[in-house]
Design an enzyme around this catalytic site. Structure first.
Site, PDB file in Angstrom:
ATOM      1  N   ASP A   7      56.584  46.549  52.029  1.00  0.00           N
ATOM      2  CA  ASP A   7      55.990  47.739  51.417  1.00  0.00           C
ATOM      3  C   ASP A   7      56.172  47.613  49.906  1.00  0.00           C
ATOM      4  O   ASP A   7      56.583  46.556  49.388  1.00  0.00           O
ATOM      5  CB  ASP A   7      56.581  49.033  52.013  1.00  0.00           C
ATOM      6  CG  ASP A   7      57.994  49.332  51.512  1.00  0.00           C
ATOM      7  OD1 ASP A   7      58.604  48.469  50.828  1.00  0.00           O
ATOM      8  OD2 ASP A   7      58.497  50.437  51.798  1.00  0.00           O
ATOM      9  N   CYS A  64      61.547  45.869  52.661  1.00  0.00           N
ATOM     10  CA  CYS A  64      61.255  47.175  52.076  1.00  0.00           C
ATOM     11  C   CYS A  64      62.406  47.508  51.142  1.00  0.00           C
ATOM     12  O   CYS A  64      63.172  46.606  50.778  1.00  0.00           O
ATOM     13  CB  CYS A  64      60.990  48.239  53.150  1.00  0.00           C
ATOM     14  SG  CYS A  64      62.395  48.700  54.180  1.00  0.00           S
ATOM     15  N   GLY A  65      62.536  48.751  50.725  1.00  0.00           N
ATOM     16  CA  GLY A  65      63.594  49.089  49.768  1.00  0.00           C
ATOM     17  C   GLY A  65      64.971  48.803  50.336  1.00  0.00           C
ATOM     18  O   GLY A  65      65.792  48.123  49.719  1.00  0.00           O
ATOM     19  N   THR A  66      65.220  49.315  51.516  1.00  0.00           N
ATOM     20  CA  THR A  66      66.517  49.096  52.172  1.00  0.00           C
ATOM     21  C   THR A  66      66.479  47.977  53.201  1.00  0.00           C
ATOM     22  O   THR A  66      67.534  47.496  53.620  1.00  0.00           O
ATOM     23  CB  THR A  66      66.931  50.369  52.943  1.00  0.00           C
ATOM     24  OG1 THR A  66      65.895  50.652  53.901  1.00  0.00           O
ATOM     25  CG2 THR A  66      67.100  51.555  51.994  1.00  0.00           C
ATOM     26  N   ILE A  68      65.602  48.698  56.114  1.00  0.00           N
ATOM     27  CA  ILE A  68      65.863  49.410  57.376  1.00  0.00           C
ATOM     28  C   ILE A  68      64.558  49.840  58.047  1.00  0.00           C
ATOM     29  O   ILE A  68      64.309  49.516  59.215  1.00  0.00           O
ATOM     30  CB  ILE A  68      66.782  50.621  57.134  1.00  0.00           C
ATOM     31  CG1 ILE A  68      68.152  50.155  56.629  1.00  0.00           C
ATOM     32  CG2 ILE A  68      66.952  51.426  58.427  1.00  0.00           C
ATOM     33  CD1 ILE A  68      69.058  51.281  56.133  1.00  0.00           C
ATOM     34  N   HIS A  97      73.126  32.809  67.054  1.00  0.00           N
ATOM     35  CA  HIS A  97      73.514  33.599  68.237  1.00  0.00           C
ATOM     36  C   HIS A  97      72.368  34.430  68.817  1.00  0.00           C
ATOM     37  O   HIS A  97      72.286  34.599  70.024  1.00  0.00           O
ATOM     38  CB  HIS A  97      74.652  34.572  67.886  1.00  0.00           C
ATOM     39  CG  HIS A  97      75.943  33.889  67.582  1.00  0.00           C
ATOM     40  ND1 HIS A  97      77.150  34.548  67.604  1.00  0.00           N
ATOM     41  CD2 HIS A  97      76.234  32.605  67.238  1.00  0.00           C
ATOM     42  CE1 HIS A  97      78.125  33.705  67.287  1.00  0.00           C
ATOM     43  NE2 HIS A  97      77.598  32.522  67.051  1.00  0.00           N
ATOM     44  N   HIS A 133      74.439  32.877  74.861  1.00  0.00           N
ATOM     45  CA  HIS A 133      73.525  33.512  73.902  1.00  0.00           C
ATOM     46  C   HIS A 133      72.129  33.680  74.500  1.00  0.00           C
ATOM     47  O   HIS A 133      71.467  34.696  74.279  1.00  0.00           O
ATOM     48  CB  HIS A 133      73.471  32.703  72.604  1.00  0.00           C
ATOM     49  CG  HIS A 133      74.776  32.726  71.868  1.00  0.00           C
ATOM     50  ND1 HIS A 133      75.456  33.886  71.600  1.00  0.00           N
ATOM     51  CD2 HIS A 133      75.537  31.714  71.362  1.00  0.00           C
ATOM     52  CE1 HIS A 133      76.574  33.609  70.956  1.00  0.00           C
ATOM     53  NE2 HIS A 133      76.658  32.292  70.803  1.00  0.00           N
TER      54      HIS A 133
HETATM   55  C1  RB5 Z   1      60.276  53.580  50.126  1.00  0.00           C
HETATM   56  O1  RB5 Z   1      60.606  54.494  49.147  1.00  0.00           O
HETATM   57  C2  RB5 Z   1      61.464  53.315  51.041  1.00  0.00           C
HETATM   58  O2  RB5 Z   1      61.707  54.433  51.821  1.00  0.00           O
HETATM   59  C3  RB5 Z   1      61.199  52.105  51.890  1.00  0.00           C
HETATM   60  O3  RB5 Z   1      60.969  51.001  51.081  1.00  0.00           O
HETATM   61  C4  RB5 Z   1      62.313  51.698  52.832  1.00  0.00           C
HETATM   62  O4  RB5 Z   1      63.529  51.597  52.165  1.00  0.00           O
HETATM   63  C5  RB5 Z   1      62.408  52.440  54.092  1.00  0.00           C
HETATM   64  O5  RB5 Z   1      63.270  52.178  54.952  1.00  0.00           O
END
Ligand code: RB5
Length: 143
Positions: A7, A64-66, A68, A97, A133
């Protein structure tokens, strides 16, 4: 062939990883996004995941940013084992693994140098193929 997607939060790091692919003659397919304007990570995580499960690409990288949100998106696709790794030990262990087929990175969490090292380890570490595994990976595939 490596599938890559991000993203807006991961766009700059995606471009750095693409430069790394080009320097090392690693074939890749870029599933977007195309610019740093705000967009929705789920779409790009799913596009990379679908390219991997279809067999068009052998592994995927999602950013992405995190890391996650896009890892959750990728892991919703059956057959995907996406691992969010921000250290070298985890990157090696998840290949050895878990036979992880998608690497997730958080561009707002780690710097470019560490991210590229993690990509290198992820792409160059083989699955151990040890029975325990294989058994555990098979247990992940519930209907
Ligand atoms: C975008 O602002 C951010 O929410 C996205 O990149 C990501 O970290 C979501 O998990």
């Amino acid at each position: 062939m490596i599938a890559i997607g991000s993203d807006h939060g991961g766009y700059e790091l995606k471009q750095s990883i693409i430069r790394y692919f080009e320097e090392h003659q690693i074939p890749y397919q870029d599933f977007g996004c195309e610019a740093a304007e705000a967009c929705d990570y789920a779409l790009y995580g799913q596009a990379v995941a679908n390219a991997v499960v279809s067999g068009a690409c052998e592994k995927g990288i999602v950013i992405c940013g995190t890391g996650i949100g896009i890892s959750i998106a990728a892991n919703k696709v059956k057959g995907i084992r996406a691992a969010l790794c921000h250290d070298c030990f985890s990157a090696e262990a998840t290949r050895s693994h878990n036979d992880a087929n998608v690497l997730a990175l958080g561009a707002r969490v780690i710097g470019e140098g560490l991210a590229l090292k993690i990509v290198d380890i992820f792409l160059n570490t083989a699955f151990s193929n040890e029975e325990r595994h294989v058994r555990r990976i098979n247990q992940l595939e519930c209907e």
